[in-house]
Design a protein around this motif. Structure first.
Motif, mmCIF file in Angstrom:
data_model
loop_
_atom_site.group_PDB
_atom_site.id
_atom_site.type_symbol
_atom_site.label_atom_id
_atom_site.label_comp_id
_atom_site.label_asym_id
_atom_site.label_seq_id
_atom_site.Cartn_x
_atom_site.Cartn_y
_atom_site.Cartn_z
ATOM 1 N N SER A 162 3.651 11.583 8.257
ATOM 2 C CA SER A 162 3.262 11.102 9.445
ATOM 3 C C SER A 162 2.873 9.675 9.512
ATOM 4 O O SER A 162 2.925 9.017 10.626
ATOM 5 C CB SER A 162 1.851 12.051 9.695
ATOM 6 N N VAL A 163 3.064 8.835 8.393
ATOM 7 C CA VAL A 163 2.912 7.440 8.427
ATOM 8 C C VAL A 163 4.119 6.868 8.192
ATOM 9 O O VAL A 163 4.088 5.471 7.808
ATOM 10 C CB VAL A 163 1.555 6.895 7.746
ATOM 11 N N PHE A 190 4.067 -0.655 9.894
ATOM 12 C CA PHE A 190 4.150 0.548 10.817
ATOM 13 C C PHE A 190 3.147 1.634 10.314
ATOM 14 O O PHE A 190 2.443 2.132 11.315
ATOM 15 C CB PHE A 190 5.798 1.324 10.623
ATOM 16 N N SER A 191 2.819 1.812 9.195
ATOM 17 C CA SER A 191 1.794 2.620 8.882
ATOM 18 C C SER A 191 0.326 2.351 9.260
ATOM 19 O O SER A 191 -0.354 3.075 10.014
ATOM 20 C CB SER A 191 1.729 2.914 7.010
ATOM 21 N N PHE A 192 -0.017 1.132 9.069
ATOM 22 C CA PHE A 192 -1.019 0.562 9.955
ATOM 23 C C PHE A 192 -1.276 0.783 11.347
ATOM 24 O O PHE A 192 -2.363 1.308 11.937
ATOM 25 C CB PHE A 192 -1.292 -1.052 9.594
ATOM 26 N N GLY A 193 -0.038 0.673 12.115
ATOM 27 C CA GLY A 193 -0.111 0.781 13.271
ATOM 28 C C GLY A 193 -0.465 2.341 13.892
ATOM 29 O O GLY A 193 -1.284 2.528 14.724
ATOM 30 N N ILE A 194 -0.027 3.195 12.952
ATOM 31 C CA ILE A 194 -0.194 4.725 13.273
ATOM 32 C C ILE A 194 -1.693 4.873 13.057
ATOM 33 O O ILE A 194 -2.348 5.470 13.812
ATOM 34 C CB ILE A 194 0.422 5.476 12.284
ATOM 35 N N VAL A 195 -2.423 4.350 12.034
ATOM 36 C CA VAL A 195 -3.569 4.446 11.707
ATOM 37 C C VAL A 195 -4.639 4.100 12.592
ATOM 38 O O VAL A 195 -5.421 4.718 13.124
ATOM 39 C CB VAL A 195 -3.979 4.459 10.400
ATOM 40 N N ALA A 196 -4.223 2.629 12.997
ATOM 41 C CA ALA A 196 -4.936 1.916 13.834
ATOM 42 C C ALA A 196 -5.104 2.521 15.372
ATOM 43 O O ALA A 196 -5.937 2.633 16.122
ATOM 44 C CB ALA A 196 -4.509 0.505 14.090
ATOM 45 N N PHE A 197 -4.008 3.290 15.799
ATOM 46 C CA PHE A 197 -3.797 3.927 16.913
ATOM 47 C C PHE A 197 -4.739 5.040 17.055
ATOM 48 O O PHE A 197 -5.610 5.331 18.084
ATOM 49 C CB PHE A 197 -2.396 4.368 17.337
ATOM 50 N N ILE A 245 0.883 -1.373 0.054
ATOM 51 C CA ILE A 245 -0.057 -0.122 0.083
ATOM 52 C C ILE A 245 0.986 1.433 -0.020
ATOM 53 O O ILE A 245 0.664 2.292 -0.784
ATOM 54 C CB ILE A 245 -0.929 0.180 1.301
ATOM 55 N N VAL A 246 1.969 1.375 0.736
ATOM 56 C CA VAL A 246 2.880 2.384 0.887
ATOM 57 C C VAL A 246 2.326 3.511 1.600
ATOM 58 O O VAL A 246 2.515 3.767 2.843
ATOM 59 C CB VAL A 246 3.653 2.784 -0.356
ATOM 60 N N ASP A 247 1.445 4.136 1.065
ATOM 61 C CA ASP A 247 0.959 5.506 1.740
ATOM 62 C C ASP A 247 -0.488 5.276 2.241
ATOM 63 O O ASP A 247 -1.467 5.516 1.836
ATOM 64 C CB ASP A 247 0.648 6.521 0.534
ATOM 65 N N LEU A 248 -0.297 4.324 3.181
ATOM 66 C CA LEU A 248 -1.438 3.929 4.040
ATOM 67 C C LEU A 248 -1.910 4.946 5.143
ATOM 68 O O LEU A 248 -1.324 4.858 6.264
ATOM 69 C CB LEU A 248 -0.902 2.603 4.898
ATOM 70 N N ASN A 249 -2.390 6.079 4.607
ATOM 71 C CA ASN A 249 -2.822 7.055 5.785
ATOM 72 C C ASN A 249 -4.312 7.313 5.943
ATOM 73 O O ASN A 249 -5.071 6.484 5.052
ATOM 74 C CB ASN A 249 -2.105 8.445 5.437
ATOM 75 N N GLU A 250 -4.822 7.883 6.808
ATOM 76 C CA GLU A 250 -6.185 8.112 7.197
ATOM 77 C C GLU A 250 -7.048 8.895 6.199
ATOM 78 O O GLU A 250 -8.215 8.716 6.164
ATOM 79 C CB GLU A 250 -6.338 9.013 8.553
ATOM 80 N N MET A 251 -6.370 9.625 5.255
ATOM 81 C CA MET A 251 -7.067 10.348 4.060
ATOM 82 C C MET A 251 -7.371 9.134 2.946
ATOM 83 O O MET A 251 -8.284 9.557 2.239
ATOM 84 C CB MET A 251 -6.482 11.257 3.424
ATOM 85 N N ASN A 252 -6.524 8.022 2.809
ATOM 86 C CA ASN A 252 -6.753 7.147 1.675
ATOM 87 C C ASN A 252 -7.700 5.960 2.260
ATOM 88 O O ASN A 252 -7.575 4.953 1.749
ATOM 89 C CB ASN A 252 -5.351 6.545 1.252
ATOM 90 N N LEU A 253 -8.373 6.233 3.281
ATOM 91 C CA LEU A 253 -9.251 5.041 3.833
ATOM 92 C C LEU A 253 -10.690 5.781 3.897
ATOM 93 O O LEU A 253 -10.997 6.873 4.593
ATOM 94 C CB LEU A 253 -8.985 4.608 5.405
ATOM 95 N N LEU A 254 -11.695 5.284 3.732
ATOM 96 C CA LEU A 254 -13.347 5.580 3.765
ATOM 97 C C LEU A 254 -13.651 4.442 4.731
ATOM 98 O O LEU A 254 -13.478 3.551 4.766
ATOM 99 C CB LEU A 254 -13.861 5.621 2.291
ATOM 100 N N VAL A 255 -14.975 4.980 5.446
ATOM 101 C CA VAL A 255 -15.635 4.145 6.507
ATOM 102 C C VAL A 255 -17.086 4.309 6.198
ATOM 103 O O VAL A 255 -17.484 5.325 5.997
ATOM 104 C CB VAL A 255 -15.243 4.589 7.925
#
Length: 247
Positions: free
Chosen positions: A172-173, A190-197, A134-144
Motif C-alpha cells: 500500500s506504500v 512516495f510512501s511519505f505522501g501516502i501516509v501524510a495523506f 526507510i523503504v517500508d514507511l507505512n502507518e504501522m511503523n510510526l508511533l505518535v
C-alpha cells in the motif's frame, strides 16, 4: 528476584541485568525488556541478530525520534545477542489516528495532523541525510505521542543502508515506479505522501470506489494508473475529511 540474564553493552561496557520484572513482550525474533527509558531486544537465536555493521550505519541518523538500535548487547562470552534502544511509552500507532471517529473523540484536529506531517517530513529528510532509506514507511511503523506532539519512526533495523539492502515493503506504500528492490529517496517520498495523506484526510489516496477497477489487485492497479481520490469518477466514504483540510 532471580536475574534472567546479565548482559554487557558495547560500546560502554555497562552491565544490564534483565529480570522477569523488566519483561515486556516476546516476538517472533526475540524478547523485549524495559528499564526506565530504554528497551532491550534479546534474540531467541543470535544468528538472526541485525549485523553490528548495520547498527553502526544507523548511528548516522541524527533525528532523536528515529527509534534505532544503539548499543550492542553481549553475553558472558562477548557474543552479540541483542541491542538496546530508546523506549517510547504509551503512544498511538499512526493508523489509529486516521478514522474520523477517533479524531472527534480525541481532539485530533487538522492543525495537529499538519504538525505531525511536518515532523514526519523532517524525519525522512534526516534519515536520507545519513545515507539511509526507510523503504517500508507505512502507518504501522510510526508511533505518535498521546498528545499528538511528536511522531516516532520504529522498526529502524529494517531500514536500508549502503551495505544492507531492504527487502520488505507493504504494497500500500510501494512506489509503482520501483522495479525489483531498487528503492530510492524518491520512493521513500512516495510512501511519505501516502501516509501524510491518510494522516490529514483519513483515507489512502488511492482508495474509495471507482467502477473501472475491481478485484483483489485494484489498489495496485489504481496506483500504477495514477487514479487517486481526486479523480472525478472516484467516490469516497462520508467519514473521510474534506480535502481542503490539507494545507
Amino acid at each position: 528476584k532471580a536475574v534472567r540474564m546479565k548482559l554487557t553493552t558495547k560500546p560502554g561496557g555497562k552491565t544490564v541485568s534483565l529480570t522477569k520484572r523488566n519483561f515486556l513482550a516476546s516476538g517472533g525474533q526475540g524478547e523485549f525488556y524495559v528499564i526506565g527509558g530504554r528497551a532491550y531486544k534479546v534474540y531467541h537465536d543470535p544468528k538472526n541478530m541485525i549485523p553490528t555493521g548495520k547498527i553502526a550505519s544507523l548511528q548516522g541518523i541524527r533525528n532523536p525520534n528515529v527509534i534505532k538500535p544503539e548499543a550492542v548487547l553481549c553475553n558472558s562470552k562477548g557474543k552479540p545477542v541483542g541491542y538496546d534502544m530508546r523506549f517510547i511509552k504509551d503512544a498511538w500507532t499512526a493508523c489509529q489516528l486516521f478514522p474520523k471517529a477517533f479524531r472527534n473523540r480525541n481532539g485530533f484536529s487538522p492543525d495537529k495532523a499538519a504538525h505531525l506531517v511536518t515532523d514526519l517530513r523532517a524525519m525522512v529528510a534526516d534519515v536520507h541525510q545519513a545515507g539511509v532509506l526507510i523503504v517500508d514507511l507505512n502507518e504501522m511503523n510510526l508511533l505518535v505521542a498521546r498528545d499528538f506532539s511528536e511522531v516516532y519512526g520504529i522498526d529502524a533495523d529494517s531500514y536500508q543502508t549502503s551495505q544492507y539492502p531492504a527487502t520488505v515493503i507493504m504494497p500500500s506504500v510501494m512506489d509503482p515506479k520501483v522495479r525489483g528492490n531498487d528503492f530510492t529517496e524518491m520512493s521513500d517520498w512516495f510512501s511519505f505522501g501516502i501516509v501524510a495523506f491518510q494522516m490529514l484526510g483519513g483515507i489512502h489516496p488511492f482508495k474509495g470506489k471507482h467502477t473501472g477497477f475491481t478485484g483483489p489487485d485494484k489498489l495496485k492497479a489504481r496506483m500504477e494508473a495514477g487514479v487517486s481520490v481526486f479523480n472525478k469518477d472516484v467516490r469516497v466514504p462520508k467519514a473521510v475529511l474534506p480535502f481542503d483540510v490539507i494545507p
